[in-house]
Design a protein around this motif. Structure first.
Motif, short mmCIF file in Angstrom:
data_model
loop_
_atom_site.label_atom_id
_atom_site.label_comp_id
_atom_site.label_asym_id
_atom_site.label_seq_id
_atom_site.Cartn_x
_atom_site.Cartn_y
_atom_site.Cartn_z
N ARG A 1 -26.48 4.86 53.17
CA ARG A 1 -26.94 4.79 54.57
C ARG A 1 -26.01 3.99 55.46
O ARG A 1 -25.72 4.37 56.58
N HIS A 2 -25.49 2.87 54.97
CA HIS A 2 -24.66 2.00 55.81
C HIS A 2 -23.16 2.23 55.58
O HIS A 2 -22.34 1.47 56.10
N GLN A 3 -22.82 3.25 54.83
CA GLN A 3 -21.42 3.63 54.66
C GLN A 3 -21.07 4.66 55.74
O GLN A 3 -21.90 5.49 56.07
N PRO A 4 -19.85 4.64 56.26
CA PRO A 4 -19.48 5.61 57.29
C PRO A 4 -19.07 6.97 56.67
O PRO A 4 -17.92 7.38 56.74
N THR B 1 -28.25 12.78 52.20
CA THR B 1 -27.11 12.00 52.69
C THR B 1 -26.47 12.71 53.87
O THR B 1 -26.14 12.08 54.89
N GLU C 1 -28.71 12.23 56.85
CA GLU C 1 -28.64 10.83 57.33
C GLU C 1 -27.42 10.61 58.22
O GLU C 1 -27.47 9.86 59.19
N HIS C 2 -26.32 11.29 57.92
CA HIS C 2 -25.08 11.11 58.66
C HIS C 2 -24.78 12.27 59.62
O HIS C 2 -23.68 12.33 60.17
#
Length: 166
Positions: free
Chosen positions: A55-58, A77, A80-81
Motif C-alpha cells: 500500500r505505501h510502496q510507489p 494491488t 490500490e494503485h
C-alpha cells in the motif's frame, strides 16, 4: 562557471536508478476446479494482504499471467494503485518488459514453477530451489540499483500474509 557543476550533478543523478521487483506466486487456489481455478477465501485474503503490504510502496506496474488465480492475486494491488494489470506469457517476455522500468516498484504474480526462474532470470540466485504446490506465502524482492557503471543486485527471500501450513 556555476552552470558546469549543476550540469554534472544532473547527469550523475540521471544515470542513477533503482528498481524493486516484488515476485509472488498466486494465492491459494481452489483445488477442486481443474481448469483455471479461482482463489479460495484464504487466497482472496492473501491477495488483500499483499495489497496492504504494498500500500505505501510507489507501485507503478503490475504483471500477471492470464489465469484467474494470478489475476485475482494481483488485482487488489493494482486497484490500490489505480493500475491496469499487464499480462505476460513467458519469462523472457517479462524480463523484457521489466528492463524498461527504471526507478520503479513492480509486482509480478506467477506460479510455483515460475517465481524462482523469474528471480534467476533477473540475475539473482535464490536459496529456494522449488516451491511446494501447497506453499503460497513466498515473496521474493529483487532490488536492482544502477549508478553510472556500478550496478548492484540484491534478492530478499521472505514471506507475507498468513504462514502456509505445513
Amino acid at each position: 562557471m556555476l552552470l558546469w557543476p549543476v550540469c554534472l550533478l544532473f547527469c550523475l543523478l540521471a544515470s542513477c536508478s533503482t528498481q524493486n521487483i516484488y515476485i509472488v506466486r498466486h494465492a491459494e487456489k481452489d483445488t477442486l476446479q481443474k481448469n483455471d481455478p479461482p482463489l479460495t477465501p484464504a487466497g482472496l485474503q492473501r491477495a488483500q494482504d499483499l495489497a496492504m503490504l504494498l500500500r505505501h510502496q510507489p507501485v507503478t506496474a503490475v504483471y500477471s499471467t492470464n489465469f484467474a488465480r494470478t489475476l485475482a492475486t494481483a488485482e487488489p494491488t493494482a486497484a490500490e494503485h489505480h493500475l491496469a494489470i499487464t499480462l505476460y506469457d513467458s519469462i523472457p517476455q517479462l524480463t523484457g518488459l521489466l528492463s524498461g522500468k527504471k526507478n520503479k516498484v513492480v509486482l509480478v504474480t506467477g506460479h510455483s514453477n515460475t517465481i524462482i526462474p523469474i528471480a534467476a532470470a533477473l540475475g539473482t540466485t535464490p536459496n529456494k530451489t522449488a516451491i511446494d504446490d501447497a506453499d503460497y506465502d513466498n515473496l521474493f524482492i529483487v532490488r536492482q540499483h544502477h549508478f553510472l557503471w556500478l550496478n548492484s543486485l540484491k534478492l530478499r527471500e521472505t514471506t507475507y500474509g498468513n504462514p502456509t501450513l505445513p
